[in-house]
Scaffold this motif. Structure first.
Motif, PDB file in Angstrom:
ATOM      1  N   ALA A   1      21.329  31.980  45.386  1.00 29.07           N
ATOM      2  CA  ALA A   1      20.771  30.811  45.698  1.00 29.07           C
ATOM      3  C   ALA A   1      21.403  30.039  44.967  1.00 29.07           C
ATOM      4  O   ALA A   1      21.454  28.605  45.838  1.00 29.07           O
ATOM      5  N   SER A   2      21.777  29.442  43.930  1.00 28.33           N
ATOM      6  CA  SER A   2      22.966  28.282  43.844  1.00 28.33           C
ATOM      7  C   SER A   2      23.987  28.191  43.448  1.00 28.33           C
ATOM      8  O   SER A   2      24.205  26.991  44.190  1.00 28.33           O
ATOM      9  N   GLY A   3      24.646  29.208  44.531  1.00 26.85           N
ATOM     10  CA  GLY A   3      25.960  28.717  44.310  1.00 26.85           C
ATOM     11  C   GLY A   3      26.704  28.012  42.934  1.00 26.85           C
ATOM     12  O   GLY A   3      28.242  27.571  43.368  1.00 26.85           O
ATOM     13  N   GLY A   4      26.160  28.570  42.022  1.00 30.11           N
ATOM     14  CA  GLY A   4      27.067  27.909  41.134  1.00 30.11           C
ATOM     15  C   GLY A   4      27.587  29.406  39.791  1.00 30.11           C
ATOM     16  O   GLY A   4      28.317  29.041  38.958  1.00 30.11           O
ATOM     17  N   GLY A   5      28.282  29.896  40.942  1.00 35.31           N
ATOM     18  CA  GLY A   5      29.186  31.273  40.182  1.00 35.31           C
ATOM     19  C   GLY A   5      29.716  32.356  40.798  1.00 35.31           C
ATOM     20  O   GLY A   5      29.724  31.950  42.240  1.00 35.31           O
ATOM     21  N   VAL A   6      30.069  33.410  40.329  1.00 35.98           N
ATOM     22  CA  VAL A   6      30.823  33.985  41.047  1.00 35.98           C
ATOM     23  C   VAL A   6      30.441  35.537  41.145  1.00 35.98           C
ATOM     24  O   VAL A   6      29.218  35.679  39.029  1.00 35.98           O
ATOM     25  N   LEU A   7      30.172  36.618  41.750  1.00 37.86           N
ATOM     26  CA  LEU A   7      29.820  37.768  40.902  1.00 37.86           C
ATOM     27  C   LEU A   7      30.810  38.650  41.047  1.00 37.86           C
ATOM     28  O   LEU A   7      31.922  38.967  41.428  1.00 37.86           O
ATOM     29  N   VAL A   8      31.197  39.969  39.772  1.00 34.68           N
ATOM     30  CA  VAL A   8      32.431  40.943  40.309  1.00 34.68           C
ATOM     31  C   VAL A   8      31.385  42.165  40.005  1.00 34.68           C
ATOM     32  O   VAL A   8      29.839  42.310  39.753  1.00 34.68           O
ATOM     33  N   PRO A   9      31.424  42.892  40.393  1.00 32.48           N
ATOM     34  CA  PRO A   9      31.382  44.728  40.172  1.00 32.48           C
ATOM     35  C   PRO A   9      30.806  45.014  38.447  1.00 32.48           C
ATOM     36  O   PRO A   9      31.615  44.796  37.850  1.00 32.48           O
ATOM     37  N   PRO A  10      29.436  45.902  38.533  1.00 36.28           N
ATOM     38  CA  PRO A  10      29.216  45.512  36.939  1.00 36.28           C
ATOM     39  C   PRO A  10      30.792  47.088  36.052  1.00 36.28           C
ATOM     40  O   PRO A  10      31.063  47.398  36.552  1.00 36.28           O
ATOM     41  N   ASP A  11      30.800  46.898  34.699  1.00 30.36           N
ATOM     42  CA  ASP A  11      31.297  47.901  34.389  1.00 30.36           C
ATOM     43  C   ASP A  11      32.760  48.418  34.657  1.00 30.36           C
ATOM     44  O   ASP A  11      33.638  48.917  35.092  1.00 30.36           O
ATOM     45  N   ASP A  12      33.479  46.790  34.559  1.00 34.59           N
ATOM     46  CA  ASP A  12      34.860  46.727  35.351  1.00 34.59           C
ATOM     47  C   ASP A  12      35.639  45.203  34.913  1.00 34.59           C
ATOM     48  O   ASP A  12      35.333  44.429  34.541  1.00 34.59           O
ATOM     49  N   PRO A  13      36.143  45.756  33.577  1.00 35.27           N
ATOM     50  CA  PRO A  13      36.736  44.865  32.807  1.00 35.27           C
ATOM     51  C   PRO A  13      37.568  44.305  33.377  1.00 35.27           C
ATOM     52  O   PRO A  13      37.837  42.706  33.092  1.00 35.27           O
ATOM     53  N   PRO A  14      38.801  44.495  34.023  1.00 36.31           N
ATOM     54  CA  PRO A  14      39.329  44.077  34.649  1.00 36.31           C
ATOM     55  C   PRO A  14      38.982  43.021  35.910  1.00 36.31           C
ATOM     56  O   PRO A  14      40.204  41.917  35.581  1.00 36.31           O
ATOM     57  N   ALA A  15      38.423  43.108  36.970  1.00 35.38           N
ATOM     58  CA  ALA A  15      37.522  42.190  37.656  1.00 35.38           C
ATOM     59  C   ALA A  15      36.891  41.302  36.949  1.00 35.38           C
ATOM     60  O   ALA A  15      37.335  40.028  37.692  1.00 35.38           O
ATOM     61  N   LEU A  16      36.435  41.093  35.729  1.00 33.86           N
ATOM     62  CA  LEU A  16      36.002  40.279  34.438  1.00 33.86           C
ATOM     63  C   LEU A  16      36.707  39.552  34.435  1.00 33.86           C
ATOM     64  O   LEU A  16      36.555  38.384  34.103  1.00 33.86           O
ATOM     65  N   ALA A  17      37.783  39.993  33.464  1.00 36.84           N
ATOM     66  CA  ALA A  17      39.054  39.204  33.209  1.00 36.84           C
ATOM     67  C   ALA A  17      40.073  38.199  34.624  1.00 36.84           C
ATOM     68  O   ALA A  17      39.694  37.346  33.921  1.00 36.84           O
ATOM     69  N   ASP A  18      39.438  38.773  35.362  1.00 34.54           N
ATOM     70  CA  ASP A  18      40.344  38.356  36.339  1.00 34.54           C
ATOM     71  C   ASP A  18      40.266  37.159  36.521  1.00 34.54           C
ATOM     72  O   ASP A  18      39.937  35.977  37.152  1.00 34.54           O
ATOM     73  N   ALA A  19      38.168  37.694  36.953  1.00 34.08           N
ATOM     74  CA  ALA A  19      37.070  36.429  37.437  1.00 34.08           C
ATOM     75  C   ALA A  19      37.303  35.116  36.165  1.00 34.08           C
ATOM     76  O   ALA A  19      37.040  34.355  37.153  1.00 34.08           O
ATOM     77  N   LEU A  20      37.261  35.750  35.016  1.00 33.75           N
ATOM     78  CA  LEU A  20      37.569  34.153  33.855  1.00 33.75           C
ATOM     79  C   LEU A  20      38.130  33.450  34.033  1.00 33.75           C
ATOM     80  O   LEU A  20      38.490  32.118  34.113  1.00 33.75           O
ATOM     81  N   ALA A  21      39.947  34.344  34.238  1.00 34.72           N
ATOM     82  CA  ALA A  21      41.010  33.944  34.496  1.00 34.72           C
ATOM     83  C   ALA A  21      41.093  32.403  35.146  1.00 34.72           C
ATOM     84  O   ALA A  21      41.266  31.502  35.196  1.00 34.72           O
TER      85      ALA A  21
END
Length: 359
Positions: A301-321
């Motif tokens: 609704a906002s367009g203010g971020g990105v989504l990653v799969p739950p319980d997925d540390p590599p995906a979270l790390a890559d999105a943050l980086a």
């Protein structure tokens, strides 16, 4: 004119009470600002022992009908299952607001919490089915109460939470500007409950550190997993890059944490509404959230971020980086989030509630 009544057994400290406390305090102020008197029934319960706390919440509800403010109230707003033992009176609207959706929470937590959450779901279902109106802060939560509790869809209404931008911006202006050359900073604001999945963020830190050796991952919030997740951080070598801040009741200090971060993240797999996500958007900070519960609804609704799969540390790390290394994209997401936050005010929420409470 008789006063309305908000009934809640949840703690209202901003640190201990989390998003529900913010909702109750902010909505009450907005309703009063609209010219309506509001009384609050909120027992002083110790939440340190969750089993005892839950039992005391049940007991509080059994005694509530003896409170003299109940019979004379113009209307009653019950939070979650609070008010389940009250008789419904003709001419006294009763609105139940589903802030937790305990039937959704129960599968995410181990015992003894699982059993206690199931018990609370039982009373929540009874409270919501007996209400004149049921409110939920997101479409996800509205669908959940209809599905789990059999609430008629025509009596379930979505009213998103708001954010007090005037107060938020005043704190922001009073705080010093962060150093341009500060460490890359990621912020999470979350109670440390199993469903919040802060362990996913902890497990992402070693991968993040390969690209940003001096990264500072700051965590605001306390809870049952405090010791276990700090042990996890030590075991995988993430501790040097983690700053544990615990519960923070000082609103200005919380705003300061948002101001100093580059990216905000929220890893919870069960949220009826992401108050802290909205606060990140109010701060023009991009959000990395997991694709679960109400979070995709807010991000899309906002367009203010990105989504990653739950319980997925590599995906979270890559999105943050990816956001840490792309300042123009961070700024664009931040602007979109801020524009969205400006559409969600407590005054607007109060207008919707008053239509139901005074109908």
């Amino acid at each position: 004119m008789a006063a309305g009544l908000i009934v809640t057994s949840w703690p209202l400290g901003l640190g201990s009470g989390s998003g529900t406390a913010m909702f109750i305090r902010s909505l009450r102020r907005a309703v009063e600002a609209a010219g309506h008197a509001v009384h609050l029934v909120n027992p002083a319960l110790d939440a340190a022992d969750y089993v005892q706390f839950t039992l005391e919440r049940f007991w509080f509800n059994t005694q509530l009908r003896d409170d003299p403010r109940v019979a004379g109230a113009a209307w009653i707003l019950g939070i979650d299952y609070d008010g389940f033992a009250l008789p419904r009176r003709a001419g006294q609207p009763f609105v139940a607001s589903a802030r937790a959706v305990f039937a959704e929470l129960a599968p995410t937590e181990p015992d003894p919490f699982h059993t206690l959450l199931r018990a609370q779901a039982f009373f929540e279902g009874h409270n919501l089915r007996a209400a004149d109106w049921v409110t939920a802060p997101s479409e996800y939560a509205r669908a959940a109460v209809i599905h789990h509790y059999g609430v008629p869809p025509e009596r379930a209404v979505t009213i998103p939470n708001g954010v007090d931008l005037a107060a938020w911006d005043a704190h922001w202006r009073d705080l010093p500007e962060p150093e341009p050359g500060r460490r890359p900073t990621v912020l999470a604001v979350s109670k440390l409950y199993p469903r919040k999945k802060i362990d996913t963020l902890i497990r992402a830190v070693p991968r993040l550190r390969r690209r940003y050796p001096d990264i500072d991952v700051r965590i605001v919030g306390g809870g049952f997993e405090w010791d276990a997740w700090r042990r996890l951080a030590e075991a995988i070598g993430a501790s040097p890059n983690l700053t544990w801040l615990g519960d923070v009741d000082d609103r200005r200090a919380v705003v300061g944490e948002f101001k100093r971060c580059h990216v905000f993240t929220h890893t919870s797999v069960q949220e009826a509404f992401g108050n802290v996500v909205l606060e990140a958007m109010a701060s023009s900070r991009p959000v990395v959230a997991v694709d679960a519960a109400c979070l995709p609804e807010m991000i899309r609704a906002s367009g203010g971020g990105v989504l990653v799969p739950p319980d997925d540390p590599p995906a979270l790390a890559d999105a943050l980086a990816g956001l840490l290394e792309d300042a123009p994209r961070r700024a664009a997401l931040g602007r979109a989030g801020r524009a969205f936050a400006e559409t969600l005010t407590w005054e607007r929420a109060a207008e919707h509630y008053l239509r139901l409470l005074t109908s």
